[in-house]
Design a protein around this motif. Structure first.
Motif, mmCIF file in Angstrom:
data_model
loop_
_atom_site.group_PDB
_atom_site.id
_atom_site.type_symbol
_atom_site.label_atom_id
_atom_site.label_comp_id
_atom_site.label_asym_id
_atom_site.label_seq_id
_atom_site.Cartn_x
_atom_site.Cartn_y
_atom_site.Cartn_z
ATOM 1 N N LEU B 172 0.847 -1.257 -0.094
ATOM 2 C CA LEU B 172 -0.067 -0.187 -0.059
ATOM 3 C C LEU B 172 0.991 1.199 -0.175
ATOM 4 O O LEU B 172 0.625 2.175 -0.799
ATOM 5 C CB LEU B 172 -1.093 -0.124 1.394
ATOM 6 C CG LEU B 172 -2.101 -1.181 1.279
ATOM 7 C CD1 LEU B 172 -2.863 -0.824 2.327
ATOM 8 C CD2 LEU B 172 -3.051 -0.805 -0.144
ATOM 9 N N ARG B 174 3.912 1.652 -0.944
ATOM 10 C CA ARG B 174 4.745 1.717 -2.383
ATOM 11 C C ARG B 174 3.568 2.376 -3.438
ATOM 12 O O ARG B 174 4.139 3.220 -3.949
ATOM 13 C CB ARG B 174 5.348 0.333 -2.860
ATOM 14 C CG ARG B 174 6.220 0.522 -3.810
ATOM 15 C CD ARG B 174 6.244 -0.548 -4.644
ATOM 16 N NE ARG B 174 4.919 -0.993 -5.276
ATOM 17 C CZ ARG B 174 4.650 -1.961 -6.020
ATOM 18 N NH1 ARG B 174 5.518 -2.781 -6.260
ATOM 19 N NH2 ARG B 174 3.522 -2.462 -6.623
ATOM 20 N N ASN B 175 2.495 1.669 -3.505
ATOM 21 C CA ASN B 175 1.540 2.101 -4.347
ATOM 22 C C ASN B 175 1.236 3.766 -4.297
ATOM 23 O O ASN B 175 1.008 4.463 -5.093
ATOM 24 C CB ASN B 175 0.154 1.673 -4.178
ATOM 25 C CG ASN B 175 0.453 0.024 -4.639
ATOM 26 O OD1 ASN B 175 1.216 -0.296 -5.511
ATOM 27 N ND2 ASN B 175 -0.552 -0.842 -4.457
ATOM 28 N N LEU B 176 1.012 4.017 -2.869
ATOM 29 C CA LEU B 176 0.607 5.366 -2.572
ATOM 30 C C LEU B 176 1.862 6.437 -3.156
ATOM 31 O O LEU B 176 1.555 7.521 -3.745
ATOM 32 C CB LEU B 176 0.485 5.517 -0.987
ATOM 33 C CG LEU B 176 0.143 7.025 -0.437
ATOM 34 C CD1 LEU B 176 -1.427 7.294 -0.804
ATOM 35 C CD2 LEU B 176 0.235 6.837 0.993
ATOM 36 N N ALA B 178 4.081 5.898 -5.272
ATOM 37 C CA ALA B 178 4.491 6.009 -6.623
ATOM 38 C C ALA B 178 3.610 6.820 -7.443
ATOM 39 O O ALA B 178 3.827 7.164 -8.644
ATOM 40 C CB ALA B 178 4.572 4.594 -7.053
ATOM 41 N N GLY B 179 2.491 7.233 -6.932
ATOM 42 C CA GLY B 179 1.466 7.913 -7.703
ATOM 43 C C GLY B 179 1.246 9.351 -7.732
ATOM 44 O O GLY B 179 2.109 10.025 -6.832
ATOM 45 N N ARG B 180 0.126 9.795 -8.022
ATOM 46 C CA ARG B 180 0.082 11.232 -7.719
ATOM 47 C C ARG B 180 -0.036 11.692 -6.508
ATOM 48 O O ARG B 180 0.646 12.918 -6.062
ATOM 49 C CB ARG B 180 -1.493 11.660 -8.509
ATOM 50 C CG ARG B 180 -1.856 13.059 -8.249
ATOM 51 C CD ARG B 180 -3.487 13.144 -8.829
ATOM 52 N NE ARG B 180 -3.775 14.525 -8.742
ATOM 53 C CZ ARG B 180 -4.835 14.850 -7.836
ATOM 54 N NH1 ARG B 180 -4.958 14.212 -7.104
ATOM 55 N NH2 ARG B 180 -5.057 16.194 -7.905
ATOM 56 N N THR B 181 -0.536 11.192 -5.615
ATOM 57 C CA THR B 181 -0.376 11.515 -4.067
ATOM 58 C C THR B 181 0.978 11.531 -3.463
ATOM 59 O O THR B 181 1.323 12.327 -3.024
ATOM 60 C CB THR B 181 -1.217 10.603 -3.299
ATOM 61 O OG1 THR B 181 -2.738 10.438 -3.862
ATOM 62 C CG2 THR B 181 -1.528 11.058 -1.798
ATOM 63 N N ARG B 183 3.536 12.053 -5.256
ATOM 64 C CA ARG B 183 4.326 13.214 -5.712
ATOM 65 C C ARG B 183 4.076 14.363 -5.031
ATOM 66 O O ARG B 183 5.072 15.100 -4.836
ATOM 67 C CB ARG B 183 4.175 13.121 -7.362
ATOM 68 C CG ARG B 183 4.788 12.206 -8.253
ATOM 69 C CD ARG B 183 4.797 12.882 -9.644
ATOM 70 N NE ARG B 183 3.392 12.657 -10.331
ATOM 71 C CZ ARG B 183 2.891 11.614 -10.419
ATOM 72 N NH1 ARG B 183 3.724 10.393 -10.732
ATOM 73 N NH2 ARG B 183 1.756 11.721 -10.895
ATOM 74 N N ALA B 184 2.915 14.373 -4.732
ATOM 75 C CA ALA B 184 2.439 15.717 -4.068
ATOM 76 C C ALA B 184 3.074 15.700 -2.682
ATOM 77 O O ALA B 184 3.558 16.683 -2.363
ATOM 78 C CB ALA B 184 0.850 15.838 -4.010
ATOM 79 N N ILE B 185 3.155 14.519 -1.871
ATOM 80 C CA ILE B 185 3.692 14.578 -0.623
ATOM 81 C C ILE B 185 5.262 14.825 -0.797
ATOM 82 O O ILE B 185 5.658 15.742 0.190
ATOM 83 C CB ILE B 185 3.433 13.057 -0.022
ATOM 84 C CG1 ILE B 185 2.085 12.550 0.530
ATOM 85 C CG2 ILE B 185 4.307 12.817 1.173
ATOM 86 C CD1 ILE B 185 1.648 11.252 0.482
#
Ligand code: ATP
Ligand code: MG
Lengths: 263, 319
Positions: B172, B174-176, B178-181, B183-185
């Motif tokens: 979870l 890693r998925n979080l 790796a994505g748009r979220t 990058r924003a973090i």
């Protein structure tokens, strides 16, 4: 280019003070849809401050900013990109540990919608969105001749390259209005000419209205539809490049500054 | 292809982890479960500090909240222990999110102090609500047995349970990230003003990241209550927060695998220090800490990455 009835950007009576200095003093002007408008003036004239008001980093003491007829002063700074206003920063504000590609991908944040939960669960549509984000960012890197540095962290690249990365990041949000703060910084003569063409291409092929802050008159004058001149926070002139270059107030403001108004 | 090598390595490690419970002692299995639990907590703290750039010396509080949620639910209401784990996670998610809101006004050292205050307060608060928490005596639980029909002893069962939860949370995270979220973090950490200009709602993202981070640490706390079968307030003091902090720095900031390396370090190095010198184990531990930071300034994960890249280049070069 004939201005359409409603300006895409209307700055009205904008005033902001920092302690004793009045950084902007009742500044007002319009930007018509599809134009390239240059904002010029000596150092400290208030150009970047005006950009910061437009992107809601500063709140003016008086006046209003209308984008497509609507005041934006009630919105938070993170709402401006989704409205369709993109910007670049004079002294670079990239994400240094992220790659050039990732920097541009963040530019698409306002146009995409996956969130904490859907990202963590990697729902099928999230994969599609992510691929679309990547493809579009790659296309922009291509457009800006940045494909070779796509995987390089933003930190450590030359200033001129990073300025282009910022341009790509801003374009990724599909802005209707693009605020560009001194894009020619760190460029040589030849590169400035290329940049001029690039800005025109962005306006023409991507239908982006451009508000351009730049000291390099050789860049500004040939491509601008209109020039607004600030000096000590006040607007001292507004008109076509030819009109502004003849204006005695403008010539006086620039006297003693190395860069000539005519080229 | 390095990614193929990586995948192969992962399969080997996982296969090893599956066989391990049948070849080592129960005490070793208990230690492994402890490592998995620490890894979950460190993952949570690393999402906050390493990826998002928010500081916390208060994660022992969320660990305690998770542990006590599980302990009280089992002790007072006899809730099946499996249910207490998601409840602990959810409760810490909410608590972390709520704590994250006022924390928005605090940066760097000020946030460190505010979270430090949280860590200081929690053991005493736990003692105060004696009726629920058992005061300084804490709550004694019984180690959960494997479900009927599963031929595992409790230590083996808890080993697999904690490993399973760790793997799910790793994926979870890693998925979080790796994505748009994700990058924003990271964008918020790198340049909050530019992140805002790109449309990132930094206030919301920071509070939510705080919540997610606390949820991970809370789940770790819940599992620790099950594995140790005992909770007591003094186990959750500010020293635990500092242990977590050293774990993510030694393991590798902003690195997912770093959480596992860091967990191994905080679980085993104090023991080694104890073996080396009964008189001054913390002095030895301190030497280890400084030595690791000196040799691996980017943490163990950073050093592993660098070593692997070098090895790969040498292999790729025609000799
Ligand atoms: N946050 C701030 N706090 C205090 N003073 C400020 C702030 N931002 C801008 N100023 C002041 O406002 C005035 C205008 O600055 P601004 O950066 O807008 O000028 P500029 O036209 O962009 O100049 P340059 O061409 O050098 O970039 C300057 O006197 C500057 O010191
Ligand atoms: Mg400026």
């Amino acid at each position: 280019m004939t201005p359409s009835s409603e300006p895409i950007l209307a700055v009205r009576d904008l005033t902001i003070r920092f302690g004793g200095i009045v950084a902007l003093d009742s500044v007002g002007f319009d930007v018509a849809d599809g134009q390239i408008v240059a904002l010029i003036g000596p150092n400290g004239a208030g150009k970047t401050t005006l950009f910061n008001c437009l992107s809601r980093l500063y709140t003016p003491d008086r006046g209003d900013v209308l984008f497509a007829g609507r005041s934006i002063l009630g919105l938070g700074p993170h709402r401006i990109a989704e409205l369709g206003v993109g910007r670049t920063f004079q002294n670079l504000a990239l994400f240094p540990t992220l790659t050039v590609l990732q920097n541009v991908m963040i530019g698409l944040h306002s146009k995409t919608r996956s969130d904490f939960l859907s990202n963590a669960l990697r729902l099928p549509w999230v994969g599609r969105e992510e691929r679309a984000i990547r493809a579009e960012a790659m296309e922009l890197l291509d457009f800006l001749d940045l494909e070779t540095v796509a995987g390089h962290p933003a930190a450590g690249l030359p200033f001129g390259t990073l300025k282009r990365v910022e341009l790509g990041r801003a374009l990724a949000g599909h802005p209707r209005l693009l605020l560009v703060d001194e894009p020619a910084g760190g460029l040589n003569h030849e590169e400035v000419a290329t940049l001029g063409k690039l800005i025109k291409t962005i306006r023409d092929s991507r239908r982006v209205t451009i508000l351009l802050v730049e000291h390099h008159m050789g860049l500004v004058m040939p491509i601008s539809d209109k020039v607004v001149v600030l000096d000590f926070g006040r607007k001292i002139a507004e008109g076509t490049p030819a009109e502004v270059q003849r204006n005695p107030d403008v010539i006086r403001a620039y006297l003693g500054i190395d860069e000539g108004m005519t080229r | 292809m390095p990614s193929r090598a990586l995948r192969l390595g992962l399969v080997v490690v996982l296969a090893g982890a599956m066989v391990l419970p049948f070849v080592v002692t129960n005490f070793r299995l208990f230690q492994c479960a402890q490592v998995f639990i620490y890894a979950i907590a460190l993952l949570g703290l690393n999402i906050l500090i390493g990826y998002n750039g928010q500081f916390s010396l208060g994660h022992s509080a969320f660990y305690a909240l998770g542990a006590y949620t599980t302990a009280i639910m089992i002790d007072q209401w006899s809730v099946p222990y499996g249910w207490t784990i998601p409840v602990a996670g959810l409760l810490c998610l909410i608590a972390g999110f709520l704590f994250g809101i006022p924390a928005l006004r605090l940066e760097g050292l000020y946030l460190a102090l505010a979270t430090f205050a949280l860590a200081l307060a929690v053991p005493q608060i736990l003692k105060y609500f004696e009726h629920w928490t058992g005061g300084s005596q804490g709550i004694v639980l019984s180690k959960p047995a494997a479900p009927k029909g599963v031929p595992l002893n409790p230590d083996q069962w808890l080993y697999f349970l904690t490993l399973f939860v760790l793997l799910v949370l790793l994926v979870l995270a890693r998925n979080l990230l790796a994505g748009r979220t994700g990058r924003a973090i990271v964008a918020i950490r790198d340049n909050p003003i530019a992140a805002q200009a790109m449309g990132v709602n930094t206030a919301l993202y920071k509070s939510l990241t705080f919540g997610v981070s606390a949820a991970y640490t809370g789940i770790a706390g819940a599992l620790s209550a099950l594995v140790i079968a005992f909770v007591a307030p003094d186990a959750f003091d500010v020293f635990l927060s500092i242990t977590f902090l050293s774990g993510i720095v030694i393991g590798g900031l902003a690195s997912i695998s770093g959480a596992i390396f860091g967990a191994l370090f905080i679980q085993f190095v104090p023991n080694w220090a104890q073996d080396i010198s009964k008189a001054a184990p913390w002095a030895i531990y301190g030497v280890f800490l400084i030595g690791f930071m000196y040799v691996m300034p980017r943490g163990i994960a950073g050093a592993v990455r660098l070593g692997a890249a070098r090895w790969w280049r040498r292999r790729a070069e025609p000799s």
